[in-house]
Design an enzyme around this catalytic site. Sequence first.
Site, short mmCIF file in Angstrom:
data_model
loop_
_atom_site.label_atom_id
_atom_site.label_comp_id
_atom_site.label_asym_id
_atom_site.label_seq_id
_atom_site.Cartn_x
_atom_site.Cartn_y
_atom_site.Cartn_z
N ARG A 213 107.49 64.35 38.55
CA ARG A 213 108.38 64.08 37.41
C ARG A 213 107.56 64.05 36.14
O ARG A 213 106.61 63.29 36.03
CB ARG A 213 109.09 62.75 37.60
CG ARG A 213 109.93 62.80 38.85
CD ARG A 213 110.97 61.74 38.86
NE ARG A 213 111.73 61.91 40.10
CZ ARG A 213 112.84 61.29 40.40
NH1 ARG A 213 113.36 60.45 39.54
NH2 ARG A 213 113.46 61.52 41.53
N GLU A 215 107.86 62.71 33.48
CA GLU A 215 108.24 61.60 32.60
C GLU A 215 107.09 61.32 31.64
O GLU A 215 105.96 61.14 32.08
CB GLU A 215 108.57 60.36 33.44
CG GLU A 215 109.90 60.54 34.14
CD GLU A 215 110.15 59.55 35.26
OE1 GLU A 215 111.25 58.99 35.29
OE2 GLU A 215 109.27 59.37 36.10
N ARG A 221 105.44 51.20 36.44
CA ARG A 221 106.15 51.54 37.69
C ARG A 221 106.60 53.00 37.78
O ARG A 221 107.45 53.36 38.58
CB ARG A 221 107.33 50.59 37.89
CG ARG A 221 108.29 50.61 36.77
CD ARG A 221 109.14 49.36 36.75
NE ARG A 221 110.10 49.50 35.68
CZ ARG A 221 111.30 50.05 35.85
NH1 ARG A 221 111.70 50.45 37.02
NH2 ARG A 221 112.11 50.19 34.83
N HIS A 222 106.01 53.84 36.94
CA HIS A 222 106.27 55.28 37.04
C HIS A 222 104.97 56.06 37.25
O HIS A 222 103.99 55.80 36.59
CB HIS A 222 106.94 55.80 35.77
CG HIS A 222 108.36 55.38 35.63
ND1 HIS A 222 108.73 54.25 34.95
CD2 HIS A 222 109.52 55.93 36.11
CE1 HIS A 222 110.06 54.12 35.01
NE2 HIS A 222 110.55 55.11 35.70
N GLU A 356 114.10 48.73 40.80
CA GLU A 356 114.80 49.69 41.65
C GLU A 356 113.82 50.32 42.63
O GLU A 356 112.79 50.84 42.22
CB GLU A 356 115.42 50.79 40.77
CG GLU A 356 116.09 51.87 41.61
CD GLU A 356 116.42 53.14 40.83
OE1 GLU A 356 116.86 53.06 39.68
OE2 GLU A 356 116.23 54.22 41.42
N SER A 359 117.69 54.90 45.40
CA SER A 359 119.01 55.28 44.87
C SER A 359 119.67 56.18 45.88
O SER A 359 119.01 57.04 46.47
CB SER A 359 118.85 56.12 43.59
OG SER A 359 118.66 55.31 42.49
N ARG A 407 106.80 52.27 44.85
CA ARG A 407 107.61 51.15 44.35
C ARG A 407 107.74 50.07 45.43
O ARG A 407 107.64 48.88 45.17
CB ARG A 407 109.02 51.62 43.99
CG ARG A 407 109.11 52.46 42.76
CD ARG A 407 109.34 51.61 41.51
NE ARG A 407 109.37 52.49 40.36
CZ ARG A 407 110.48 52.99 39.84
NH1 ARG A 407 111.65 52.64 40.33
NH2 ARG A 407 110.42 53.79 38.81
#
Length: 433
Positions: A213, A215, A221-222, A356, A359, A407
């Site tokens: 990703r 991001e 936490r990423h 989280e 999902s 995570r």
Amino acid sequence: MYRSHYSKDVTKKDYDKSIMVAGWIEDIRNIGSIAFIILRDKKGTLQLTVLKKENPELFEKLTSLSRESVVSIKGICKENEKVRNGYEILPKTFEVLSVAKAPLPLGVVDKVEADFDTRLDNRFIDLRKQRNRAIFTIRNAVFAVAHEYLQSQGFIEVHTPKITASSSEGGTDVFRLKYFEKEAFLAQSPQLYKQSLMATGLDRVYEIAWYFRAEEHNTRRHLNESTAVDLEMAFISDEEEVMNVLENLVHAMWKRASECKNEIRVLGKKIIVPKLPFTRIVYDKVVNKLQERNSSIQWGQDLRTDDERLLGDIMKEHGTEFYFITKYPLESKPFYTMPEGDKYSRGFDLACKGVEIASGSQRIHEVKLLEERMKVCNLSPKDFESYLNAFRYGMPPHGGFGFGIERFLMELLDIKNIRECILFPRDRTRLTP
Ligand code: ATP
Ligand code: MG
């Protein structure tokens, strides 16, 4: 072989016998006539006791070695109650397998912790610390039980492409790459493929793999490359069936981790296995609870980090650390999420202590509705032709989830930074080692 025994595998049977040990020289304490050398291996440390008068040459050579050099030692194992392991080794012969350069870029047993970048730059030494290695031993254990549990439930492991022609969710966080004459993307998730597999009759599949990703943000936490357990199951009647598999999986992993007694001790943690079933709380109620505590969240919005944390605190007050947030508004979930009425969806998140960790949802299996939802989400069905085809010739109802392993480990072990939970983290600025 250069070693017959690990430090922790020596037993009373070995006392007064000649055994072979090998590892890294962690510390040398030379007090003139006698020296104590701490040798470290995969399982812990042991003490070598070297007497000068017995063999001056061996004494000289061993005590002048640099810290972290690798040696193989043959010696007599002697019981000694004063030594932590209950025994010591009196070396008779030794072989130097590798000499470590000095000074070390990073100390292994230094009291003061080096800064995080220095640690990650020298990860091969950082991982010599028992504490850091313990995280990966636990990581290994939870992966093993994930396979066991999912296989026992009739899931088969699959492997889908990581170089793809379309981005899975249509998001902006994709890494683009040149694929000969074409443009391609690194997979953000196996979403489209695992759904396509629901049209094959495999029925229950899972994949444990790496996802990418792009991001831009640098958070604790990423990661830009992370590991996930992804799963998809067919012939479900609602998302509750998917949540049930997820909670059992998480429970089995948490429980297995709690059995890694040695590693937990090294990490100084306490792991309490959660009770099943996990609490379910609908999105609307979450919004109410957050607003009551002065959050500015509006109905329809996804939870921001602050909201997630606040909800974690609220749930903890109710005595629960794990909870599903269910019945999300349709507009906050990806296009493939099954609607429930006009406003809601069959999408859920699983959170642990305000973060989280997974999902999932029941998915749309009807192609017309899927195309409609794509358009609402500003995606062009044309770009997803091969995915959509899988829905045109018989597609059963299905659902699944994506569950981030780093995570999970972070929350399991109360680790503040997700980078600790992956061997060689990739983040906004880090591409090596
Ligand atoms: P978040 O909102 O926390 O950024 P997300 O909703 O974008 O996550 P999903 O697409 O739902 O993430 O991915 C499924 C799971 O994969 C997440 O619940 C999380 O555990 C994990 N995950 C997602 N993105 C990352 C990331 N960048 N680094 C580490 N783990 C991630
Ligand atoms: Mg999510």
